[in-house]
Scaffold this motif. Structure first.
Motif, PDB file in Angstrom:
ATOM      1  N   TYR A  31       0.746  -1.184  -0.192  1.00 15.48           N
ATOM      2  CA  TYR A  31      -0.075   0.011   0.005  1.00 15.48           C
ATOM      3  C   TYR A  31       0.952   1.221  -0.044  1.00 15.48           C
ATOM      4  O   TYR A  31       1.784   1.348   0.991  1.00 15.48           O
ATOM      5  CB  TYR A  31      -0.748  -0.049   1.326  1.00 15.48           C
ATOM      6  N   PHE A  33       0.397   5.898  -0.378  1.00 14.66           N
ATOM      7  CA  PHE A  33      -0.377   6.922  -0.244  1.00 14.66           C
ATOM      8  C   PHE A  33      -0.004   8.185  -0.542  1.00 14.66           C
ATOM      9  O   PHE A  33       1.306   8.400  -0.086  1.00 14.66           O
ATOM     10  CB  PHE A  33      -1.247   6.783   1.397  1.00 14.66           C
ATOM     11  N   TYR A  35      -0.677  12.212   0.750  1.00 15.52           N
ATOM     12  CA  TYR A  35      -1.519  13.202   1.729  1.00 15.52           C
ATOM     13  C   TYR A  35      -1.021  14.637   1.398  1.00 15.52           C
ATOM     14  O   TYR A  35       0.112  14.651   1.093  1.00 15.52           O
ATOM     15  CB  TYR A  35      -1.442  12.853   3.125  1.00 15.52           C
ATOM     16  N   LEU A  45      -6.203  12.696   2.688  1.00 14.57           N
ATOM     17  CA  LEU A  45      -5.771  11.696   1.584  1.00 14.57           C
ATOM     18  C   LEU A  45      -6.272  12.049   0.144  1.00 14.57           C
ATOM     19  O   LEU A  45      -7.392  12.599  -0.129  1.00 14.57           O
ATOM     20  CB  LEU A  45      -6.502  10.255   1.992  1.00 14.57           C
ATOM     21  N   TYR A  48      -4.587   6.926  -3.118  1.00 10.64           N
ATOM     22  CA  TYR A  48      -3.933   5.635  -2.667  1.00 10.64           C
ATOM     23  C   TYR A  48      -3.699   4.692  -3.673  1.00 10.64           C
ATOM     24  O   TYR A  48      -4.531   4.633  -4.391  1.00 10.64           O
ATOM     25  CB  TYR A  48      -4.680   5.092  -1.286  1.00 10.64           C
ATOM     26  N   ALA A  50      -3.281  -0.084  -3.623  1.00 14.53           N
ATOM     27  CA  ALA A  50      -3.161  -1.197  -3.032  1.00 14.53           C
ATOM     28  C   ALA A  50      -2.146  -2.125  -3.548  1.00 14.53           C
ATOM     29  O   ALA A  50      -1.734  -3.049  -2.980  1.00 14.53           O
ATOM     30  CB  ALA A  50      -4.405  -1.888  -2.959  1.00 14.53           C
ATOM     31  N   PHE A  90       2.744  14.640   1.525  1.00 15.75           N
ATOM     32  CA  PHE A  90       3.511  13.414   2.261  1.00 15.75           C
ATOM     33  C   PHE A  90       3.267  12.146   1.494  1.00 15.75           C
ATOM     34  O   PHE A  90       1.932  11.882   1.180  1.00 15.75           O
ATOM     35  CB  PHE A  90       3.056  13.283   3.654  1.00 15.75           C
ATOM     36  N   ARG A  97      -3.232  -3.417   4.815  1.00 17.31           N
ATOM     37  CA  ARG A  97      -4.431  -2.635   5.014  1.00 17.31           C
ATOM     38  C   ARG A  97      -4.463  -2.469   6.331  1.00 17.31           C
ATOM     39  O   ARG A  97      -4.783  -3.386   7.262  1.00 17.31           O
ATOM     40  CB  ARG A  97      -5.537  -3.107   4.142  1.00 17.31           C
ATOM     41  N   GLY A  98      -5.015  -1.263   6.969  1.00 17.74           N
ATOM     42  CA  GLY A  98      -5.377  -1.213   8.460  1.00 17.74           C
ATOM     43  C   GLY A  98      -4.271  -1.280   9.461  1.00 17.74           C
ATOM     44  O   GLY A  98      -4.461  -1.674  10.352  1.00 17.74           O
ATOM     45  N   THR A  99      -3.094  -0.962   8.809  1.00 23.43           N
ATOM     46  CA  THR A  99      -1.934  -0.995   9.719  1.00 23.43           C
ATOM     47  C   THR A  99      -1.093  -0.081   9.658  1.00 23.43           C
ATOM     48  O   THR A  99      -1.398   1.090   9.022  1.00 23.43           O
ATOM     49  CB  THR A  99      -1.070  -2.291   9.559  1.00 23.43           C
ATOM     50  N   GLU A 100      -0.006   0.220  10.366  1.00 23.37           N
ATOM     51  CA  GLU A 100       1.247   1.301  10.503  1.00 23.37           C
ATOM     52  C   GLU A 100       1.250   1.684   9.238  1.00 23.37           C
ATOM     53  O   GLU A 100       1.786   0.888   8.308  1.00 23.37           O
ATOM     54  CB  GLU A 100       2.298   0.898  11.428  1.00 23.37           C
ATOM     55  N   ALA A 101       1.385   3.040   9.036  1.00 22.99           N
ATOM     56  CA  ALA A 101       1.717   3.658   7.737  1.00 22.99           C
ATOM     57  C   ALA A 101       3.175   4.446   8.227  1.00 22.99           C
ATOM     58  O   ALA A 101       3.048   5.106   9.057  1.00 22.99           O
ATOM     59  CB  ALA A 101       0.978   4.666   7.146  1.00 22.99           C
ATOM     60  N   PHE A 102       4.004   4.425   7.253  1.00 25.35           N
ATOM     61  CA  PHE A 102       5.319   5.179   7.550  1.00 25.35           C
ATOM     62  C   PHE A 102       5.182   6.290   6.162  1.00 25.35           C
ATOM     63  O   PHE A 102       5.044   6.053   4.900  1.00 25.35           O
ATOM     64  CB  PHE A 102       6.411   4.231   7.076  1.00 25.35           C
ATOM     65  N   PHE A 103       5.662   7.216   6.906  1.00 29.33           N
ATOM     66  CA  PHE A 103       5.604   8.772   6.044  1.00 29.33           C
ATOM     67  C   PHE A 103       7.213   8.868   5.590  1.00 29.33           C
ATOM     68  O   PHE A 103       8.050   8.769   6.161  1.00 29.33           O
ATOM     69  CB  PHE A 103       5.060   9.774   6.963  1.00 29.33           C
ATOM     70  N   GLY A 104       7.207   9.670   4.261  1.00 29.35           N
ATOM     71  CA  GLY A 104       8.324  10.329   4.173  1.00 29.35           C
ATOM     72  C   GLY A 104       8.516  11.793   4.516  1.00 29.35           C
ATOM     73  O   GLY A 104       7.679  12.339   5.526  1.00 29.35           O
TER      74      GLY A 104
ATOM     75  N   TYR B  32      -8.111   0.542  13.860  1.00 23.72           N
ATOM     76  CA  TYR B  32      -6.998   0.586  14.261  1.00 23.72           C
ATOM     77  C   TYR B  32      -6.858   2.042  14.518  1.00 23.72           C
ATOM     78  O   TYR B  32      -7.359   2.893  13.510  1.00 23.72           O
ATOM     79  CB  TYR B  32      -5.921   0.255  13.027  1.00 23.72           C
ATOM     80  N   TYR B  36       0.359   9.784  15.745  1.00 25.67           N
ATOM     81  CA  TYR B  36       1.570  10.263  15.103  1.00 25.67           C
ATOM     82  C   TYR B  36       2.144  11.622  15.642  1.00 25.67           C
ATOM     83  O   TYR B  36       1.279  12.359  16.050  1.00 25.67           O
ATOM     84  CB  TYR B  36       1.268  10.413  13.564  1.00 25.67           C
ATOM     85  N   PRO B  44       5.138  12.959   9.648  1.00 29.92           N
ATOM     86  CA  PRO B  44       4.575  12.066  10.831  1.00 29.92           C
ATOM     87  C   PRO B  44       5.342  10.751  11.202  1.00 29.92           C
ATOM     88  O   PRO B  44       5.452  10.043  10.162  1.00 29.92           O
ATOM     89  CB  PRO B  44       3.152  12.023  10.416  1.00 29.92           C
ATOM     90  N   LEU B  46       4.956   7.204  13.619  1.00 30.72           N
ATOM     91  CA  LEU B  46       4.146   6.394  14.730  1.00 30.72           C
ATOM     92  C   LEU B  46       4.764   6.416  15.998  1.00 30.72           C
ATOM     93  O   LEU B  46       5.778   6.191  16.263  1.00 30.72           O
ATOM     94  CB  LEU B  46       3.923   5.079  14.051  1.00 30.72           C
ATOM     95  N   ARG B  51      -5.761  -1.303  19.248  1.00 36.10           N
ATOM     96  CA  ARG B  51      -6.883  -1.495  18.711  1.00 36.10           C
ATOM     97  C   ARG B  51      -8.106  -1.971  19.501  1.00 36.10           C
ATOM     98  O   ARG B  51      -7.976  -1.929  20.728  1.00 36.10           O
ATOM     99  CB  ARG B  51      -6.667  -3.003  18.088  1.00 36.10           C
ATOM    100  N   THR B  93      -8.284   3.839  11.139  1.00 33.85           N
ATOM    101  CA  THR B  93      -8.356   3.170   9.856  1.00 33.85           C
ATOM    102  C   THR B  93      -8.951   1.958  10.130  1.00 33.85           C
ATOM    103  O   THR B  93      -9.415   1.540  11.218  1.00 33.85           O
ATOM    104  CB  THR B  93      -7.279   3.059   9.100  1.00 33.85           C
ATOM    105  N   TYR B  94      -9.191   1.207   9.236  1.00 33.43           N
ATOM    106  CA  TYR B  94      -9.815  -0.152   9.137  1.00 33.43           C
ATOM    107  C   TYR B  94      -9.421  -1.093   8.118  1.00 33.43           C
ATOM    108  O   TYR B  94      -9.167  -0.724   7.082  1.00 33.43           O
ATOM    109  CB  TYR B  94     -11.332  -0.326   9.108  1.00 33.43           C
ATOM    110  N   GLY B  95      -9.165  -2.526   8.267  1.00 29.86           N
ATOM    111  CA  GLY B  95      -8.632  -3.429   7.501  1.00 29.86           C
ATOM    112  C   GLY B  95      -9.637  -3.931   6.660  1.00 29.86           C
ATOM    113  O   GLY B  95      -9.175  -4.599   5.661  1.00 29.86           O
ATOM    114  N   ASP B 100      -9.472   3.006   2.028  1.00 32.29           N
ATOM    115  CA  ASP B 100      -8.263   2.972   2.484  1.00 32.29           C
ATOM    116  C   ASP B 100      -7.448   4.106   3.083  1.00 32.29           C
ATOM    117  O   ASP B 100      -7.996   5.266   2.632  1.00 32.29           O
ATOM    118  CB  ASP B 100      -7.386   2.127   1.788  1.00 32.29           C
ATOM    119  N   LEU B 102      -5.523   6.181   6.112  1.00 32.06           N
ATOM    120  CA  LEU B 102      -5.818   6.723   7.712  1.00 32.06           C
ATOM    121  C   LEU B 102      -6.772   8.022   7.524  1.00 32.06           C
ATOM    122  O   LEU B 102      -6.351   8.960   6.631  1.00 32.06           O
ATOM    123  CB  LEU B 102      -4.333   7.253   8.381  1.00 32.06           C
TER     124      LEU B 102
END
Lengths: 112, 114
Positions: A31, A33, A35, A45, A48, A50, A90, A97-104, B32, B36, B44, B46, B51, B93-95, B100, B102
Protein backbone atom coordinates in the motif's frame (compact mmCIF):
# COMPACT_ATOMS: atom_id res chain seq x y z
CA UNK A 1 19.11 3.63 2.61
CA UNK A 2 15.97 1.71 3.40
CA UNK A 3 12.79 3.63 3.83
CA UNK A 4 10.57 5.99 1.94
CA UNK A 5 12.01 8.96 0.11
CA UNK A 6 10.33 11.89 -1.58
CA UNK A 7 11.72 14.27 -4.16
CA UNK A 8 12.08 17.11 -4.50
CA UNK A 9 11.94 18.40 -0.92
CA UNK A 10 11.00 21.88 -2.11
CA UNK A 11 9.42 23.04 -5.34
CA UNK A 12 8.17 26.36 -6.63
CA UNK A 13 6.08 26.29 -9.78
CA UNK A 14 3.85 28.62 -11.72
CA UNK A 15 0.09 28.40 -12.08
CA UNK A 16 -0.88 26.16 -14.97
CA UNK A 17 2.34 24.17 -15.12
CA UNK A 18 2.51 20.43 -14.72
CA UNK A 19 4.56 19.17 -11.81
CA UNK A 20 5.34 15.66 -10.60
CA UNK A 21 6.26 14.71 -7.07
CA UNK A 22 8.18 11.48 -6.68
CA UNK A 23 7.91 8.82 -3.99
CA UNK A 24 10.06 5.72 -3.64
CA UNK A 25 9.97 3.02 -0.96
CA UNK A 26 12.40 0.18 -0.40
CA UNK A 27 10.24 -2.09 1.77
CA UNK A 28 8.11 -3.58 -1.02
CA UNK A 29 5.00 -2.49 0.86
CA UNK A 30 1.80 -3.17 -1.03
CA UNK A 31 0.00 0.00 0.00
CA UNK A 32 1.08 3.53 -0.82
CA UNK A 33 -0.62 6.83 -0.13
CA UNK A 34 -0.42 10.51 -0.92
CA UNK A 35 -1.57 13.06 1.67
CA UNK A 36 -1.54 16.83 1.70
CA UNK A 37 -1.07 18.78 4.90
CA UNK A 38 -2.58 22.21 5.33
CA UNK A 39 -2.91 24.37 8.41
CA UNK A 40 -6.29 23.79 10.00
CA UNK A 41 -7.00 20.68 7.95
CA UNK A 42 -4.48 18.18 9.20
CA UNK A 43 -3.55 15.48 6.70
CA UNK A 44 -6.00 14.62 3.95
CA UNK A 45 -5.77 11.63 1.66
CA UNK A 46 -5.40 12.44 -2.04
CA UNK A 47 -4.91 9.02 -3.64
CA UNK A 48 -3.91 5.57 -2.57
CA UNK A 49 -2.73 2.38 -4.19
CA UNK A 50 -3.23 -1.18 -3.00
CA UNK A 51 -0.68 -2.67 -5.43
CA UNK A 52 1.02 -1.97 -8.74
CA UNK A 53 -1.50 -0.80 -11.34
CA UNK A 54 -4.25 -0.42 -8.70
CA UNK A 55 -5.07 3.11 -7.58
CA UNK A 56 -8.09 4.83 -6.11
CA UNK A 57 -9.26 8.27 -5.05
CA UNK A 58 -9.10 9.55 -1.52
CA UNK A 59 -10.79 12.53 0.09
CA UNK A 60 -9.33 15.31 -2.10
CA UNK A 61 -8.34 13.87 -5.54
CA UNK A 62 -9.40 16.73 -7.86
CA UNK A 63 -6.52 18.17 -9.88
CA UNK A 64 -4.19 15.25 -9.19
CA UNK A 65 -3.17 12.16 -11.13
CA UNK A 66 -1.25 9.13 -9.89
CA UNK A 67 0.29 6.05 -11.41
CA UNK A 68 1.95 2.96 -10.03
CA UNK A 69 3.71 0.88 -12.66
CA UNK A 70 6.18 -0.50 -10.10
CA UNK A 71 5.53 -1.49 -6.50
CA UNK A 72 8.26 0.81 -5.18
CA UNK A 73 7.25 4.03 -6.94
CA UNK A 74 4.12 6.14 -6.62
CA UNK A 75 4.44 9.52 -8.39
CA UNK A 76 1.85 12.27 -7.92
CA UNK A 77 1.23 14.66 -10.81
CA UNK A 78 -0.49 18.01 -10.73
CA UNK A 79 -1.58 18.38 -14.34
CA UNK A 80 -2.21 22.13 -14.18
CA UNK A 81 -1.09 23.54 -10.87
CA UNK A 82 -3.30 26.03 -9.03
CA UNK A 83 -2.52 28.23 -6.03
CA UNK A 84 -4.89 26.16 -3.90
CA UNK A 85 -2.51 23.24 -4.38
CA UNK A 86 0.20 25.04 -2.43
CA UNK A 87 0.77 22.59 0.41
CA UNK A 88 3.09 20.09 1.99
CA UNK A 89 2.71 16.70 0.38
CA UNK A 90 3.49 13.45 2.16
CA UNK A 91 3.86 10.02 0.69
CA UNK A 92 3.35 6.99 2.94
CA UNK A 93 3.41 3.22 2.68
CA UNK A 94 2.12 0.31 4.70
CA UNK A 95 2.56 -3.42 4.51
CA UNK A 96 -1.09 -4.28 5.03
CA UNK A 97 -4.43 -2.54 4.98
CA UNK A 98 -5.40 -1.13 8.36
CA UNK A 99 -1.91 -1.11 9.85
CA UNK A 100 0.94 1.29 10.52
CA UNK A 101 1.83 3.70 7.75
CA UNK A 102 5.35 5.04 7.33
CA UNK A 103 5.74 8.58 6.04
CA UNK A 104 8.34 10.29 3.91
CA UNK A 105 9.91 13.64 4.76
CA UNK A 106 7.47 15.58 2.64
CA UNK A 107 7.60 17.93 -0.35
CA UNK A 108 6.79 21.57 0.20
CA UNK A 109 5.14 22.81 -2.99
CA UNK A 110 4.45 26.47 -3.67
CA UNK A 111 2.36 27.49 -6.67
CA UNK A 112 2.80 31.13 -7.63
CA UNK B 1 -17.63 15.43 7.08
CA UNK B 2 -14.87 15.08 9.60
CA UNK B 3 -14.75 11.53 10.88
CA UNK B 4 -12.09 12.08 13.56
CA UNK B 5 -12.34 15.11 15.81
CA UNK B 6 -9.28 16.08 17.85
CA UNK B 7 -8.93 18.50 20.75
CA UNK B 8 -7.41 20.75 21.86
CA UNK B 9 -5.84 22.50 18.87
CA UNK B 10 -2.96 23.68 21.04
CA UNK B 11 -1.72 22.78 24.49
CA UNK B 12 0.89 24.20 26.84
CA UNK B 13 2.12 21.99 29.68
CA UNK B 14 4.83 22.52 32.25
CA UNK B 15 7.80 20.19 32.27
CA UNK B 16 7.00 17.12 34.32
CA UNK B 17 3.25 17.51 33.89
CA UNK B 18 0.75 15.30 32.08
CA UNK B 19 -0.28 16.16 28.52
CA UNK B 20 -3.69 14.89 27.44
CA UNK B 21 -5.04 14.98 23.89
CA UNK B 22 -8.48 13.68 23.01
CA UNK B 23 -10.06 12.27 19.87
CA UNK B 24 -13.54 11.14 18.94
CA UNK B 25 -14.53 9.12 15.91
CA UNK B 26 -17.77 8.44 14.10
CA UNK B 27 -17.19 5.35 11.98
CA UNK B 28 -17.74 2.24 14.11
CA UNK B 29 -15.92 0.15 11.48
CA UNK B 30 -12.59 1.70 12.47
CA UNK B 31 -10.38 -0.91 14.11
CA UNK B 32 -6.92 0.64 14.26
CA UNK B 33 -6.18 3.88 16.11
CA UNK B 34 -2.64 5.25 15.87
CA UNK B 35 -1.11 8.42 17.21
CA UNK B 36 1.53 10.19 15.14
CA UNK B 37 4.13 12.70 16.30
CA UNK B 38 5.45 15.31 13.91
CA UNK B 39 8.37 17.68 14.37
CA UNK B 40 8.75 20.78 12.17
CA UNK B 41 10.03 19.93 8.71
CA UNK B 42 9.61 16.20 9.23
CA UNK B 43 7.05 13.61 8.27
CA UNK B 44 4.65 12.16 10.85
CA UNK B 45 6.08 9.20 12.78
CA UNK B 46 4.07 6.53 14.56
CA UNK B 47 4.15 7.01 18.32
CA UNK B 48 1.75 4.39 19.63
CA UNK B 49 -1.34 2.58 18.37
CA UNK B 50 -4.26 0.60 19.76
CA UNK B 51 -6.93 -1.77 18.53
CA UNK B 52 -10.44 -1.75 20.07
CA UNK B 53 -10.06 -5.11 21.84
CA UNK B 54 -8.10 -3.39 24.66
CA UNK B 55 -8.95 -0.31 26.72
CA UNK B 56 -5.43 0.89 27.37
CA UNK B 57 -1.95 0.55 25.94
CA UNK B 58 1.20 1.92 27.51
CA UNK B 59 4.63 2.39 25.98
CA UNK B 60 7.07 4.19 28.23
CA UNK B 61 5.66 7.61 29.09
CA UNK B 62 2.94 7.37 26.42
CA UNK B 63 -0.47 5.80 27.08
CA UNK B 64 -3.53 5.43 24.87
CA UNK B 65 -6.89 5.12 26.63
CA UNK B 66 -9.71 3.75 24.49
CA UNK B 67 -13.45 3.92 25.17
CA UNK B 68 -15.27 1.92 22.52
CA UNK B 69 -18.80 2.70 23.73
CA UNK B 70 -18.13 6.45 23.70
CA UNK B 71 -16.12 6.21 20.45
CA UNK B 72 -13.30 8.17 22.04
CA UNK B 73 -9.59 7.66 22.56
CA UNK B 74 -6.93 9.79 24.14
CA UNK B 75 -3.17 10.14 24.40
CA UNK B 76 -1.56 10.75 27.77
CA UNK B 77 2.07 11.84 27.98
CA UNK B 78 3.38 11.40 31.49
CA UNK B 79 6.32 13.42 32.85
CA UNK B 80 6.19 15.65 29.75
CA UNK B 81 9.60 16.87 28.53
CA UNK B 82 10.60 19.80 26.30
CA UNK B 83 11.62 17.25 23.65
CA UNK B 84 7.97 16.17 23.47
CA UNK B 85 7.08 19.55 21.99
CA UNK B 86 5.63 18.67 18.59
CA UNK B 87 2.35 18.33 16.72
CA UNK B 88 0.36 15.21 17.52
CA UNK B 89 -2.21 13.63 15.26
CA UNK B 90 -4.70 10.95 16.10
CA UNK B 91 -5.91 8.77 13.25
CA UNK B 92 -8.17 5.87 12.49
CA UNK B 93 -8.53 3.26 9.79
CA UNK B 94 -9.87 -0.22 9.24
CA UNK B 95 -8.73 -3.35 7.51
CA UNK B 96 -12.03 -4.28 5.98
CA UNK B 97 -13.58 -3.19 2.72
CA UNK B 98 -14.15 0.41 1.73
CA UNK B 99 -11.84 3.41 1.63
CA UNK B 100 -8.23 2.79 2.48
CA UNK B 101 -5.77 5.04 4.24
CA UNK B 102 -5.75 6.79 7.57
CA UNK B 103 -8.33 9.41 8.54
CA UNK B 104 -6.55 12.02 10.63
CA UNK B 105 -7.64 14.49 13.25
CA UNK B 106 -6.57 18.09 12.63
CA UNK B 107 -3.67 17.92 15.06
CA UNK B 108 -2.63 19.31 18.43
CA UNK B 109 0.35 21.62 18.76
CA UNK B 110 1.95 20.70 22.09
CA UNK B 111 4.46 22.95 23.84
CA UNK B 112 6.25 21.76 26.96
CA UNK B 113 7.61 24.68 28.93
CA UNK B 114 10.88 24.11 30.81
Amino acid sequence: DAGITQSPRYKITETGRQVTLMCHQTWSHSYMFWYRQDLGHGLRLIYYSAAADITDKGEVPDGYVVSRSKTENFPLTLESATRSQTSVYFCASSEQRGTEAFFGQGTRLTVV
Amino acid sequence: QQQVKQSPQSLIVQKGGISIINCAYENTAFDYFPWYQQFPGKGPALLIAIRPDVSEKKEGRFTISFNKSAKQFSLHIMDSQPGDSATYFCAATYGGGGADGLTFGKGTHLIIQP
